[in-house]
Design an enzyme around this catalytic site. Sequence first.
Site, PDB file in Angstrom:
ATOM      1  N   CYS A 238       1.045  -1.261   0.257  1.00  0.00           N
ATOM      2  CA  CYS A 238       0.005   0.052  -0.479  1.00  0.00           C
ATOM      3  C   CYS A 238       0.650   1.084  -0.327  1.00  0.00           C
ATOM      4  O   CYS A 238       1.617   1.636   0.435  1.00  0.00           O
ATOM      5  CB  CYS A 238      -0.630   0.176   1.621  1.00  0.00           C
ATOM      6  SG  CYS A 238      -2.875  -0.762   1.078  1.00  0.00           S
ATOM      7  N   GLU A 272       1.452  -4.136  -5.887  1.00  0.00           N
ATOM      8  CA  GLU A 272       0.781  -4.879  -5.845  1.00  0.00           C
ATOM      9  C   GLU A 272      -0.517  -4.167  -6.259  1.00  0.00           C
ATOM     10  O   GLU A 272      -1.679  -3.426  -6.276  1.00  0.00           O
ATOM     11  CB  GLU A 272       0.269  -5.419  -4.155  1.00  0.00           C
ATOM     12  CG  GLU A 272      -0.745  -6.343  -3.910  1.00  0.00           C
ATOM     13  CD  GLU A 272      -0.422  -6.665  -2.452  1.00  0.00           C
ATOM     14  OE1 GLU A 272       0.230  -6.920  -1.674  1.00  0.00           O
ATOM     15  OE2 GLU A 272      -2.151  -6.832  -1.654  1.00  0.00           O
TER      16      GLU A 272
HETATM   17  N1  ACO Z   1      -5.421  13.586 -10.472  1.00  0.00           N
HETATM   18  C1  ACO Z   1      -4.896  13.881 -12.114  1.00  0.00           C
HETATM   19  N2  ACO Z   1      -3.435  13.137 -11.696  1.00  0.00           N
HETATM   20  C2  ACO Z   1      -2.881  13.114 -10.864  1.00  0.00           C
HETATM   21  C3  ACO Z   1      -4.127  13.091  -9.149  1.00  0.00           C
HETATM   22  C4  ACO Z   1      -5.320  13.422  -8.757  1.00  0.00           C
HETATM   23  N3  ACO Z   1      -6.136  14.016  -8.528  1.00  0.00           N
HETATM   24  N4  ACO Z   1      -2.619  12.147  -8.383  1.00  0.00           N
HETATM   25  C5  ACO Z   1      -1.855  11.579  -8.939  1.00  0.00           C
HETATM   26  N5  ACO Z   1      -1.879  12.035 -10.106  1.00  0.00           N
HETATM   27  C6  ACO Z   1      -0.637  11.673 -10.853  1.00  0.00           C
HETATM   28  C7  ACO Z   1      -0.093  13.044 -11.767  1.00  0.00           C
HETATM   29  O1  ACO Z   1      -0.065  12.883 -12.989  1.00  0.00           O
HETATM   30  C8  ACO Z   1       0.894  13.671 -11.084  1.00  0.00           C
HETATM   31  O2  ACO Z   1       1.804  13.416 -11.258  1.00  0.00           O
HETATM   32  P1  ACO Z   1       1.863  15.338 -12.171  1.00  0.00           P
HETATM   33  O3  ACO Z   1       1.473  16.164 -11.005  1.00  0.00           O
HETATM   34  O4  ACO Z   1       3.296  15.212 -12.195  1.00  0.00           O
HETATM   35  O5  ACO Z   1       1.114  15.203 -13.112  1.00  0.00           O
HETATM   36  C9  ACO Z   1       1.363  11.607 -10.395  1.00  0.00           C
HETATM   37  O6  ACO Z   1       0.097  10.870 -10.137  1.00  0.00           O
HETATM   38  C10 ACO Z   1       1.559  11.986  -9.673  1.00  0.00           C
HETATM   39  O7  ACO Z   1       1.961  12.804  -8.681  1.00  0.00           O
HETATM   40  P2  ACO Z   1       2.355  13.056  -6.981  1.00  0.00           P
HETATM   41  O8  ACO Z   1       2.373  14.621  -6.788  1.00  0.00           O
HETATM   42  O9  ACO Z   1       3.644  12.676  -7.002  1.00  0.00           O
HETATM   43  O10 ACO Z   1       1.545  12.211  -5.695  1.00  0.00           O
HETATM   44  P3  ACO Z   1       0.796  12.256  -4.940  1.00  0.00           P
HETATM   45  O11 ACO Z   1       1.749  13.008  -3.884  1.00  0.00           O
HETATM   46  O12 ACO Z   1      -0.473  12.924  -4.662  1.00  0.00           O
HETATM   47  O13 ACO Z   1       0.056  10.728  -4.228  1.00  0.00           O
HETATM   48  C11 ACO Z   1      -0.853   8.735  -4.002  1.00  0.00           C
HETATM   49  C12 ACO Z   1       0.170   9.330  -5.377  1.00  0.00           C
HETATM   50  C13 ACO Z   1       0.445   8.454  -3.451  1.00  0.00           C
HETATM   51  C14 ACO Z   1      -1.092   8.061  -4.825  1.00  0.00           C
HETATM   52  C15 ACO Z   1      -1.564   9.477  -3.351  1.00  0.00           C
HETATM   53  O14 ACO Z   1      -3.328   9.956  -4.181  1.00  0.00           O
HETATM   54  C16 ACO Z   1      -2.758   8.616  -2.359  1.00  0.00           C
HETATM   55  O15 ACO Z   1      -2.310   8.315  -1.185  1.00  0.00           O
HETATM   56  N6  ACO Z   1      -4.302   8.714  -2.486  1.00  0.00           N
HETATM   57  C17 ACO Z   1      -4.984   7.530  -1.734  1.00  0.00           C
HETATM   58  C18 ACO Z   1      -3.937   6.210  -1.707  1.00  0.00           C
HETATM   59  C19 ACO Z   1      -4.049   5.483  -2.541  1.00  0.00           C
HETATM   60  O16 ACO Z   1      -5.280   5.837  -3.495  1.00  0.00           O
HETATM   61  N7  ACO Z   1      -2.410   4.591  -2.889  1.00  0.00           N
HETATM   62  C20 ACO Z   1      -2.266   4.376  -4.283  1.00  0.00           C
HETATM   63  C21 ACO Z   1      -3.022   2.561  -3.883  1.00  0.00           C
HETATM   64  S1  ACO Z   1      -2.337   1.596  -5.129  1.00  0.00           S
HETATM   65  C22 ACO Z   1      -1.236   0.840  -4.066  1.00  0.00           C
HETATM   66  O17 ACO Z   1      -1.090   0.803  -2.149  1.00  0.00           O
HETATM   67  C23 ACO Z   1      -0.482  -0.123  -4.878  1.00  0.00           C
END
Ligand code: ACO
Length: 367
Positions: A238, A272
């Site tokens: 996660c 995962e």
């Molecule tokens: N809308 C559109 N694109 C997005 C979004 C969004 N809300 N969030 C991330 N992205 C994309 C973008 O392309 C972004 O890159 P860019 O800003 O350069 O274009 C890229 O993803 C990464 O952005 P970060 O700022 O590095 O990511 P962030 O710090 O927001 O974290 C994460 C991403 C960890 C998925 C976060 O949204 C989160 O914690 N979400 C809730 C929990 C979750 O869903 N975790 C993933 C589950 S899958 C697993 O655990 C294996």
Amino acid sequence: MPVLSNINNEQKKKAAEIIAIRTSQDKNEEYYVHYVGFNKRLDEWVAKDRIIIAAPSDIEYPKKKKTSKKEEPKEKAPETGASLTTEEIYKVKNIETIEMGEFKVDAWYFSPYPFELAKNRSIVLCEYCLFYMQTQEDLKRHREKCKITRPPGAQIYRKDGLSFFELDGQVHANYTRNLSLLSKLFLDHKTLYYDVDVFLFYVMCIYDVEEKEEDRKYRIVGYFSKEKETQHGYNVACVLVLPQYQRKGYGKLLIDFSYLLSKRERVAASPEKPLSDLGLLSYRQYWTEKILEILLESKSVSINDIRDMSSITTEDVIHTLQSNNMLMFYNGVSSFVLREELLEKYQKTKKQTKLDPEYLKWTPPYM
Ligand code: ACO
Ligand code: ZN
């Protein structure tokens, strides 16, 4: 499919599914709705007057389990006042807001915090041990006893205001359980493992570089968990960035750190599955940037070279190349194509913070 039209603004009607019904303190009926086709984090309680029922016969009330012998006992969900089956309780968000340090953020999904605590629908967290309580007063009292200013566990990376701690779920059970509860508020797509023993946790923190090391406070930004022994080649179970820090590049840094560990382990790995919607967006973006970085820095590389240099699996490399139209075949020979718009986007990401592998003080614990 229960079809209801929600939203008082006629222009913006959205089909919604009713998950639960409750009577508010002023004796009005309220509905907990899920908007069809949208992520569950948008689910909410709405007043009856926001519901437009196309035809009363279309209403499908929350399903009651058909139990011929024994009726499933109904629990009174204390946070909502609604009578729900256990299954229904998990579908209804129990906590609406969390307060953590200077931030107050909305929760996205249900998390099994104690019922009594969830009564107020908001919780206050100690941002260092992640213990949960009801009020700021409780927190004040808690901080008189809780003197920690960083996650427990070994600090394995520290540079330019960014630090990573490695925690063992078995050794640091309290912290990692608190972390799992917190992250469940923002993760819905998979069962979160409350059995923390089998995981290692990599917690990313920020700190003030101006402060002396002994005075420093390390604030959690996000984390990822990783199975101690995986049979499927996963390097992340996660991953989460707390909402107050999202969209600032921290997600990509966490993902990069997971691959940095895999590189030390000399393996190619993948997260995962299934990935959440935001997880998929972030991984796709990370993989694209990483592959572009390698292609731009190397004169001649193969797909296997990209795998070895990045620790991204061959499958994920090929999939990323294909979905970005970067892979072309001429007379049976494959070559990489770098399109203008991808390169332009990549130039912007160059300014973002990068990890420095030299600062990783870590040897794989389970090799
Ligand atoms: N809308 C559109 N694109 C997005 C979004 C969004 N809300 N969030 C991330 N992205 C994309 C973008 O392309 C972004 O890159 P860019 O800003 O350069 O274009 C890229 O993803 C990464 O952005 P970060 O700022 O590095 O990511 P962030 O710090 O927001 O974290 C994460 C991403 C960890 C998925 C976060 O949204 C989160 O914690 N979400 C809730 C929990 C979750 O869903 N975790 C993933 C589950 S899958 C697993 O655990 C294996
Ligand atoms: Zn504490």
